[in-house]
Structure formats: C-alpha cells, structure tokens
Design an enzyme around this catalytic site. Structure first.
Site, PDB file in Angstrom:
ATOM      1  N   HIS A 101       0.799  -1.280   0.042  1.00 50.95           N
ATOM      2  CA  HIS A 101       0.114   0.023  -0.025  1.00 50.95           C
ATOM      3  C   HIS A 101       0.971   1.159  -0.121  1.00 50.95           C
ATOM      4  O   HIS A 101       2.054   1.160   0.464  1.00 50.95           O
ATOM      5  CB  HIS A 101      -0.932  -0.097   1.369  1.00 50.95           C
ATOM      6  CG  HIS A 101      -0.163  -0.408   2.411  1.00 50.95           C
ATOM      7  ND1 HIS A 101       0.229  -1.577   2.934  1.00 50.95           N
ATOM      8  CD2 HIS A 101       0.271   0.619   3.525  1.00 50.95           C
ATOM      9  CE1 HIS A 101       0.870  -1.363   3.991  1.00 50.95           C
ATOM     10  NE2 HIS A 101       1.005  -0.205   4.348  1.00 50.95           N
ATOM     11  N   HIS A 103       0.898   5.209   1.036  1.00 49.33           N
ATOM     12  CA  HIS A 103       0.255   6.442   2.036  1.00 49.33           C
ATOM     13  C   HIS A 103       0.475   7.563   1.155  1.00 49.33           C
ATOM     14  O   HIS A 103       1.434   7.859   0.695  1.00 49.33           O
ATOM     15  CB  HIS A 103       1.262   6.218   3.244  1.00 49.33           C
ATOM     16  CG  HIS A 103       1.186   5.119   4.010  1.00 49.33           C
ATOM     17  ND1 HIS A 103       0.511   5.120   5.330  1.00 49.33           N
ATOM     18  CD2 HIS A 103       2.019   4.067   3.993  1.00 49.33           C
ATOM     19  CE1 HIS A 103       0.719   3.944   6.092  1.00 49.33           C
ATOM     20  NE2 HIS A 103       1.719   3.229   5.413  1.00 49.33           N
TER      21      HIS A 103
HETATM   22  P1  5GP Z   1       2.196   0.181   7.117  1.00 47.96           P
HETATM   23  O1  5GP Z   1       2.809   0.310   8.644  1.00 47.96           O
HETATM   24  O2  5GP Z   1       2.044  -1.259   6.906  1.00 47.96           O
HETATM   25  O3  5GP Z   1       2.867   0.898   6.171  1.00 47.96           O
HETATM   26  O4  5GP Z   1       0.643   0.853   7.270  1.00 47.96           O
HETATM   27  C1  5GP Z   1      -0.492   0.250   7.685  1.00 47.96           C
HETATM   28  C2  5GP Z   1      -1.412   1.289   7.747  1.00 47.96           C
HETATM   29  O5  5GP Z   1      -2.669   0.374   7.846  1.00 47.96           O
HETATM   30  C3  5GP Z   1      -1.319   1.869   9.283  1.00 47.96           C
HETATM   31  O6  5GP Z   1      -0.918   3.247   9.046  1.00 47.96           O
HETATM   32  C4  5GP Z   1      -2.502   1.656   9.916  1.00 47.96           C
HETATM   33  O7  5GP Z   1      -3.145   2.718  10.670  1.00 47.96           O
HETATM   34  C5  5GP Z   1      -3.642   1.284   8.846  1.00 47.96           C
HETATM   35  N1  5GP Z   1      -4.503   0.277   9.096  1.00 47.96           N
HETATM   36  C6  5GP Z   1      -4.248  -0.778   9.889  1.00 47.96           C
HETATM   37  N2  5GP Z   1      -5.697  -1.357  10.156  1.00 47.96           N
HETATM   38  C7  5GP Z   1      -6.360  -0.674   9.480  1.00 47.96           C
HETATM   39  C8  5GP Z   1      -7.859  -0.812   9.286  1.00 47.96           C
HETATM   40  O8  5GP Z   1      -8.652  -1.746   9.697  1.00 47.96           O
HETATM   41  N3  5GP Z   1      -8.478   0.138   8.515  1.00 47.96           N
HETATM   42  C9  5GP Z   1      -7.822   1.304   8.262  1.00 47.96           C
HETATM   43  N4  5GP Z   1      -8.618   2.236   7.478  1.00 47.96           N
HETATM   44  N5  5GP Z   1      -6.565   1.398   8.081  1.00 47.96           N
HETATM   45  C10 5GP Z   1      -5.989   0.427   8.905  1.00 47.96           C
END
Ligand code: 5GP
Ligand code: ZN
Length: 139
Positions: A101, A103
């Site tokens: 993903h 951001h």
């Molecule tokens: P990463 O740390 O893997 O780059 O980002 C994962 C992101 O997913 C985090 O910023 C976290 O807040 C978001 N996230 C985790 N669980 C959920 C969820 O159930 N719904 C949404 N909308 N975002 C989520």
C-alpha cells in the site's frame, strides 16, 4: 487475486468497513484508521501483493496514475500545501499490513512531522564505496 484472511483484501471486498476515497477496477483508496493527519489515505492494488517488489508493474503504474489523480483532491479537501507518498517494505521498515500500500500524507507548514534525521557519510570515499557496493548487486 486476493487472500482470504488479509486485512486489506477483506476491506476491498467490503467485509470490513472503510472510508472509501476512490475505487476503480484495479485500485482501492481509503482513509487510514490511525492517520498522521486527517486525510491520510492508503492506495492499494485490488490484487494481493505483499510489497513493492512483487507487485505487477502495470498495476504499480496504475497506482501512480491514481496517486496523481487523488493527491490534488486530498490537498484541496484538507488545505494541505504538499504531501508525502510513503511505502513501507518489511517489518523492520514499519510495514504492519502485508498487502502492499501507498500512504498519501497531506502536509502543512509547521505541522511538526519529521521523517528522518540526515546523517552524512564520514567521507566522499565512503559514499562512493557504498554506491559501488549497490551497483554490483543490481542485475
Ligand atoms: P504500514 O505500517 O504497513 O505501512 O501501514 C499500515 C496502515 O494501515 C497503518 O497506517 C494503519 O493505521 C492502517 N490500518 C491498519 N488497520 C486498518 C484498518 O482496519 N482500517 C484502516 N482504514 N486502516 C488500517
Ligand atoms: Zn491482501
């Protein structure tokens, strides 16, 4: 292709609710549940890929087109003057959801967010050595 138990696959399928920003045949974009700032959006491929190394390159290209489409809308809606595109790979780099993903994080002057502390090389030689070490690993 999707995975049964992946959090983001489940969000894309609508099994878990999300605040959708944009959707088309290949991508789904929705608000991060724990944002840096309001409007922080996640752009994900509808197919399940773990990280940026295994995503299909055409789908990655479509994600970039999507970012170009929705980032200006995020800035307009939030009053931001700029934004980051951030993408974490592997746990050590902060990846917590293993469905790749991107951001989109809106930024405003004086918002206080810092990304990294610049750390200079000990010398130009050390920097060039590092460049060479990387070059020989590129195939
Ligand atoms: P990463 O740390 O893997 O780059 O980002 C994962 C992101 O997913 C985090 O910023 C976290 O807040 C978001 N996230 C985790 N669980 C959920 C969820 O159930 N719904 C949404 N909308 N975002 C989520
Ligand atoms: Zn997934």
């Amino acid at each position: 292709m999707q995975e049964k138990d992946c959090l983001f696959c489940r969000i894309i399928r609508g099994e878990i609710p999300s605040s959708k920003v944009y959707e088309d045949e290949y991508v789904y974009a929705f608000l991060d549940i724990a944002p840096s700032f309001a409007g922080h959006t996640l752009v994900v491929p509808k197919n399940h890929y773990e990280n940026i190394l295994d995503i299909d390159v055409n789908e990655a290209s479509h994600i970039f087109a999507t970012i170009q489409k929705i980032a200006p809308a995020i800035m307009k809606a939030t009053g931001a003057e700029g934004f980051h595109v951030l993408q974490n790979n592997n746990e050590v780099a902060g990846q917590t959801v293993f469905h790749t993903h991107f951001h989109i994080i809106p930024r405003k002057a004086g918002d206080g967010m810092t990304l990294w502390t610049p750390t200079p090389y000990e010398s130009d030689k050390k920097r060039d050595e590092m460049a060479r070490k990387i070059q020989v690993e590129i195939h």
